[in-house]
Design an enzyme around this catalytic site. Structure first.
Site, PDB file in Angstrom:
ATOM      1  NE  ARG A  38      -3.943  -1.941   2.365  1.00 41.40           N
ATOM      2  CZ  ARG A  38      -4.408  -2.366   3.537  1.00 41.40           C
ATOM      3  NH1 ARG A  38      -4.126  -1.703   4.644  1.00 41.40           N
ATOM      4  NH2 ARG A  38      -5.158  -3.432   3.629  1.00 41.40           N
ATOM      5  NE  ARG A  42      -7.274   4.140   2.436  1.00 42.44           N
ATOM      6  CZ  ARG A  42      -7.903   3.400   3.336  1.00 42.44           C
ATOM      7  NH1 ARG A  42      -9.046   3.835   3.854  1.00 42.44           N
ATOM      8  NH2 ARG A  42      -7.417   2.249   3.731  1.00 42.44           N
ATOM      9  NE  ARG A  51     -10.035   6.471  -6.258  1.00 47.52           N
ATOM     10  CZ  ARG A  51     -10.358   5.753  -5.188  1.00 47.52           C
ATOM     11  NH1 ARG A  51      -9.424   5.153  -4.484  1.00 47.52           N
ATOM     12  NH2 ARG A  51     -11.622   5.635  -4.828  1.00 47.52           N
ATOM     13  CG  ASP A  87      -9.365  -4.123  -4.510  1.00 42.76           C
ATOM     14  OD1 ASP A  87     -10.058  -5.172  -4.461  1.00 42.76           O
ATOM     15  OD2 ASP A  87      -9.113  -3.445  -3.516  1.00 42.76           O
ATOM     16  CE1 TYR A 162     -13.252  -8.506   1.640  1.00 43.50           C
ATOM     17  CE2 TYR A 162     -11.399  -9.366   0.395  1.00 43.50           C
ATOM     18  CZ  TYR A 162     -11.898  -8.516   1.355  1.00 43.50           C
ATOM     19  OH  TYR A 162     -11.062  -7.656   2.020  1.00 43.50           O
TER      20      TYR A 162
END
Length: 356
Positions: A38, A42, A51, A87, A162
């Site tokens: 990562r 963010r 974004r 992702d 998921y």
């Protein structure tokens, strides 16, 4: 099928110049290589700006944005590898699964997969389903020069969780219920997910990615015997499919201290270690013939610099007991991490390891 060189001319001579690839192959390095899970995300103000108004899955399908976001940390930090911005659910979306990534929640599946009919609807992934991936990887190879690009995919247990739970889960109740109670259905589901992940990784490697990482983030929720029986064969299938490409294969999960040896058995060249197991202990658990990746606690980056330096030096010292060591965090960069601390950490790792 590429062996020692890809379509963009990254032959063996060029590859050996990369400290990251050398460490993955357990060869001598000029310094301990470092990259961060990562590292594109963010924590970077330029990422948040790029974004604005663009949903995650749309960003992952736009080659221009993928290139920009992947390159952002490479421009900021002297990292030894880039990680492809995407992702793990992108290939699932591409084959028609009705899902979305909701801010603050994560992937949410509209119609969870809980019976044989739903499993049978999972079709194979084809390159034509994700044309933006090869386009973005190709453009990145031109931007990155000698910095290797790591491609990645989600591991079979995590993708299954998921799909079965319908979203993130702390306990994986329904997932384990299928694994324990319907082992044949479980095996069919994971076999299909393994094929999808392998195809997704092949697409990235054939476009120029020079290493791959399989993120089975939630597999730490499974005990060793269940992992060996119900997960390992499917992870092994993925790594075996990538073996002819002769690129380093990294395997990472969270909370996998009891599974480290098994994760190596699955076929990884490099086993990622989270912050819970010291690297010198991980060496004993994984066994010979593997490099390690890790494993500074991401939360350490919120401490004063002298604490970060002490902990990073300890990780480097323990990492020297491994046959190869790639410095990383024990999980992804946390969203509120100060980018300047990451930049300082990269420089420290390089300087401290080069001095030995």
């Amino acid at each position: 099928m590429p062996q020692d060189s890809g379509p963009h001319g990254a032959g063996p001579e060029q590859r050996e110049e990369s400290a990251f690839l050398l460490a993955c192959r357990r060869r001598p390095v000029p310094h301990t290589p470092v990259w961060f899970m990562r590292q594109a995300g963010r924590s970077l103000p330029e990422y948040r700006e790029a974004r604005v108004g663009i949903p995650m899955l749309e960003a992952c399908a736009r080659p221009d944005l993928v290139v920009e976001i992947t390159m952002q940390p490479v421009r900021r930090y002297a990292v030894d590898a880039a990680i492809f911005f995407s992702d793990i659910v992108v290939p699932l979306k591409a084959i028609g699964i009705d899902l979305d990534i909701k801010p603050g929640v994560g992937p949410v599946i509209a119609d969870p997969i809980r019976d044989a009919a739903a499993v049978d609807r999972l079709r194979p992934l084809e390159a034509a389903d994700v044309p933006f991936v090869a386009e973005a990887v190709g453009a990145l190879i031109g931007e990155l020069g000698g910095t290797p690009l790591i491609g990645f995919a989600g591991g079979p247990f995590t993708l299954a969780s998921y799909l079965i739970e319908g979203g993130p889960s702390k306990t994986h109740d329904r997932t384990k219920a299928m694994m324990y109670g319907e082992p044949e259905l479980w095996a069919r589901l994971l076999d299909r997910l393994a094929d999808i992940a392998a195809t997704y990784l092949k697409i990235q490697v054939e476009a120029g990615a020079r290493a791959i990482q399989l993120f089975d983030s939630w597999v730490g929720g499974v005990g060793p015997e269940d992992y060996r029986t119900s997960v390992l064969p499917h992870s092994r299938k993925i790594f075996a499919a990538l073996e002819p490409y002769d690129v380093p294969r990294i395997h990472f999960g969270v909370g996998t201290g009891e599974l480290l040896g098994l994760m190596g058995e699955a076929g990884a060249d490099v086993v990622g270690v989270d912050w819970r197991v010291p690297l010198d202990e991980a060496v004993l658990r994984v066994g010979p013939g593997k490099a390690l990746q890790g494993n500074l606690d991401p939360a350490i980056l919120f401490a004063p610099w002298d604490v970060i330096e002490t902990r990073a030096r300890d990780v480097l010292a323990r990492g020297r007991t491994a046959e190869g060591h790639v410095f990383n965090l024990g999980h992804g960069v946390l969203p509120t991490t100060d980018p300047d601390m990451l930049a300082r950490l990269v420089d420290f790792v390089h300087e401290e390891s080069a001095a030995r």
